[in-house]
Scaffold this motif. Structure first.
Motif: not given
Length: 369
Positions: A120-141
């Motif tokens: 949660i903390a990592y995603l929160g910090i990351g959200s201040h840098l940019g939008g999340f993108r899918s990293q593989n065909a399964r759609g893992h953000l």
């Protein structure tokens, strides 16, 4: 600092560089993005130490997220408020996009946090840098870099799912982030290198090989094929567009496309030599750093190549090396050349990059699969 300092351009002929004339630089780029690893070992400005007050803000934001009952997909800068750290993250983003292209954030204590709270903390910090993108065909953000015991000879397996050394490469997004949950028993060091420095050195030392890297090269999609696309994409390694050099590179997958797809364009001897020279220079000029638990690394893919040394893991499953990964698309990202649409889909800043195929469903998961 912009990356176009002092560089000039010219048009190469369509006959040499594909169906459309390619634009190349004719001078060194230089600037703050053109660093050398040996010099970076004497500096510490690329390391950001989180303060006790900033760590308290992160804890408050985690607690607020839990109280609101929000899902991970609802994390945004507005829902994950960081009153003072947000200002530092804005400076971090500027350093990523317009400066040296990488940063290491240190001091995030994992000892008293669950994996879910860390995510949660990592995603929160990351959200201040940019939008999340899918990293593989399964759609893992939220990605997981962990040895899953898979065989790299399987054309659908990627190196980050093994303990094998990674060659220098870029990922298919603007910014990639890694959070170290657990380090390996030995090895697994992160290596990064400036692709601007590689460009300038090849231009000065081997101009014929430098020119070859502006030629579109077939690159294996490793089974993650969007609808209507070929199982490979054709993009030059070096791309000069809108006054900046953007680099997209995976030598392993360029070479596997040559082995797996006879119908893909065959590379010339000069092009093979150019890839070999790029790899050798990357190893020579890179910076290596060891990840400690809690470390967060962010790099700008368009001007940084990254790799990893092979590693020996712990025998106990609960101790094995495990990193969380983010692919991010900042709204303030640079313009990319149209050829990137083959890999990035939409090339609009803030809404580009990632991997989406026919049945991709976007999701967050706390365990690698």
């Amino acid at each position: 600092m912009p990356l176009d300092t002092g560089a000039r351009t010219f048009k190469a002929s369509p006959r040499e560089y594909g169906s459309a004339a390619m634009t190349l630089t004719t001078g060194p780029i230089g600037g703050s993005a053109a660093w050398i690893g040996a010099d970076m070992t004497t500096r510490s400005d690329w390391m950001v130490a989180l303060t006790p007050a900033e760590l308290a803000e992160i804890d408050d934001a985690i607690a607020a997220h839990r109280r609101a009952g929000r899902a991970m997909g609802e994390i945004t800068p507005e829902t994950f408020r960081l009153p003072t750290l947000a200002g530092r993250l804005s400076k971090v983003l500027d350093d990523l996009l317009e400066g040296r292209g990488f940063v290491l954030m240190r001091g995030f204590d994992l000892a008293q946090r669950s994996v879910e709270d860390a995510a949660i903390a990592y995603l929160g910090i990351g959200s201040h840098l940019g939008g999340f993108r899918s990293q593989n065909a399964r759609g893992h953000l939220l990605g997981h870099v962990k040895d899953l015991g898979l065989d790299i000879q399987n054309p659908k397996v990627r190196y980050y799912q093994t303990n094998k050394e990674l060659e220098f490469h870029t990922d298919s997004c603007d910014v990639v982030g890694l959070l170290c949950l657990r380090a390996a028993k030995a090895g697994g060091g992160s290596r990064i290198v400036s692709s601007v420095t590689l460009h300038d050195r090849m231009l000065a030392e081997t101009p014929e090989l430098w020119r070859a890297l502006f030629n579109p090269m077939p690159t294996d999609r490793r089974g993650e094929v969007p609808p209507g696309m070929l199982p490979w994409f054709d993009i030059p390694v070096f791309n000069w567009h809108a006054g900046k050099l953007s680099t997209i590179y995976s030598g392993q997958y360029i070479r596997s496309a040559q082995m797996n797809y006879p119908e893909a364009r065959r590379l010339s001897a000069t092009e093979h030599a150019a890839l070999d020279r790029l790899d050798a220079l990357a190893a020579e000029l890179s910076l290596e750093m060891d990840f400690r638990p809690g470390d967060m690394q962010f790099i700008h893919n368009h001007q940084i190549l990254h790799s990893r040394t092979d590693f020996e893991d712990w025998p106990e499953p609960e101790r094995r090396r495990h990193l969380l990964r983010l692919w991010l698309s900042p709204r303030t990202g640079r313009d990319l050349p149209p050829v990137y649409a083959q890999r990035y889909g939409d090339i609009t800043p803030g809404n580009r990059g990632g991997i989406v195929v026919q049945d991709t469903e976007l999701r967050f998961t706390l365990e690698p699969t």
